[in-house]
Enzyme design. Structure first.
Site, short mmCIF file in Angstrom:
data_model
loop_
_atom_site.label_atom_id
_atom_site.label_comp_id
_atom_site.label_asym_id
_atom_site.label_seq_id
_atom_site.Cartn_x
_atom_site.Cartn_y
_atom_site.Cartn_z
N GLY A 215 0.80 -1.22 0.00
CA GLY A 215 0.00 0.00 0.00
C GLY A 215 0.83 1.27 0.00
CG LEU B 278 -1.39 1.90 -3.89
CD1 LEU B 278 -2.64 1.67 -4.75
CD2 LEU B 278 -0.50 0.66 -3.91
CG HIS C 135 2.88 0.39 -5.44
ND1 HIS C 135 3.04 1.52 -4.69
CD2 HIS C 135 3.51 -0.60 -4.76
CE1 HIS C 135 3.72 1.24 -3.58
NE2 HIS C 135 4.05 -0.04 -3.61
CD GLN D 115 7.32 -7.94 3.72
OE1 GLN D 115 6.51 -8.71 3.28
NE2 GLN D 115 7.90 -7.02 2.94
CG MET E 1 8.53 7.01 -7.65
SD MET E 1 6.91 7.06 -8.42
CE MET E 1 7.10 8.58 -9.34
CB SER F 87 5.52 3.26 0.49
OG SER F 87 4.94 2.57 -0.58
#
Ligand code: AMP
Length: 282
Positions: free
Chosen positions: A32, A34, A38, A62, A185, A187
């Site tokens: 997420g 995004l 993505h 993770q 890029m 998040s």
């Protein structure tokens, strides 16, 4: 209309129904928050499938105990809007409790290529990744799955797992999508301090410089990598976790300079660890 499914059972029944209708299911796994990286993967799977499923799940398995699970950015409403506008049909959005109920005991492990690069500084990380992706394959039953080269080691590990476990899905690798100044890029980029954000393009510049020098016939790769570490640490406030070159996708050490070479790095900033890479074809 985009549909958001939160239950494993509902997602599995939906996937089964789509398969009975002979629909091809394309899958983009994400955590997420995004961005265009993505969404570029959505574009890729849409060319190969009838129905696009995106999972949004910040997978606790993770993250190590001292990593950024709590600081990982989240904004489901924004994600839902972006996914819908790009043509995602179904978002699978489970809770950690649904994916790892009490008494959970089963893990998937890939040998060797999970031990190096990010695996060396994040023990258990790839075991969390391969386990959750296996679970998502069993829940979403995709005909194809797209992963980004941004996480090149993760892509190599999952491609190996698909092969070794005979997972019946096509693996698609998408190119790295970057900001205008070259920063890959991610998040996590929102967790960079303003000064760090300004310095961060040095990571890609260093990788590009090394790639170009190797392409031009320079064979002492280790000295290039050492110089790269020095220049990143002098031009940014970051600390280099690793800057290494390996064969791709085996991730074995380079013995002769041929085939595909992965040059990959990870750099710690104050609140965030960034990764980036370049693949050189010799
Ligand atoms: P994440 O949400 O960070 O787990 O990433 C989900 C998927 O998007 C993974 O396959 C990533 O490799 C991919 N991805 C993340 N950032 C980028 C990027 N800048 N360009 C291309 N793919 C990306």
């Amino acid at each position: 209309m985009i549909r958001t499914l939160k239950s494993v059972r509902e997602m599995q029944e939906t996937a089964e129904k789509l398969r009975l209708e002979a629909k091809r299911i394309g899958f983009v796994p994400t955590m997420g928050y995004l961005h265009e990286g993505h969404l570029s993967l959505v574009d890729l799977v849409r060319t190969k499938s009838d129905v696009t499923v995106m999972s949004i799940f910040v997978n606790p398995a993770q993250f190590g105990p001292h990593e950024d699970l709590d600081k990982y950015p989240r904004d489901f409403e924004r994600d839902e809007m972006l996914a819908a506008s790009r043509g995602v049909d179904i978002i699978f959005y489970p809770t950690p409790e649904m994916m790892y109920p009490a008494g959970y005991k089963t893990w998937v492990d890939v040998d060797d290529l999970t031990e190096v690069l990010c695996g060396a500084s994040r023990p258990g990380h790839f075991r969390g990744v391969t386990t959750v992706v296996t679970k998502l394959f069993n829940i979403i039953k995709p005909h194809c799955v797209a992963l980004g080269q941004k996480d090149a080691q993760q892509a190599a590990v999952i491609e190996t797992m698909i092969r070794d476990l005979n997972v019946d899905t096509e693996f698609i690798l998408g190119p790295i999508v970057r900001e205008i100044d070259g920063l890959a890029m991610s998040s996590r980029n929102v967790n960079l301090l303003p000064d760090e954000r300004k310095e961060a393009p040095v990571l890609q510049q260093t990788l590009k410089e090394i790639a170009k020098t190797i392409k031009n016939g320079h064979i002492d790769i280790q000295s290039l990598l050492n110089a790269g570490i020095q220049s990143i640490e002098s031009m940014t406030s970051g600390r280099v976790d690793y800057l290494e070159a390996r064969c791709y996708p085996s991730l074995e050490p380079i013995e002769n300079i041929s085939g595909k070479l992965l040059i990959a790095l990870a750099v710690y900033f104050k609140n965030v660890r960034l990764i980036d890479n370049v693949i050189v074809k010799m």
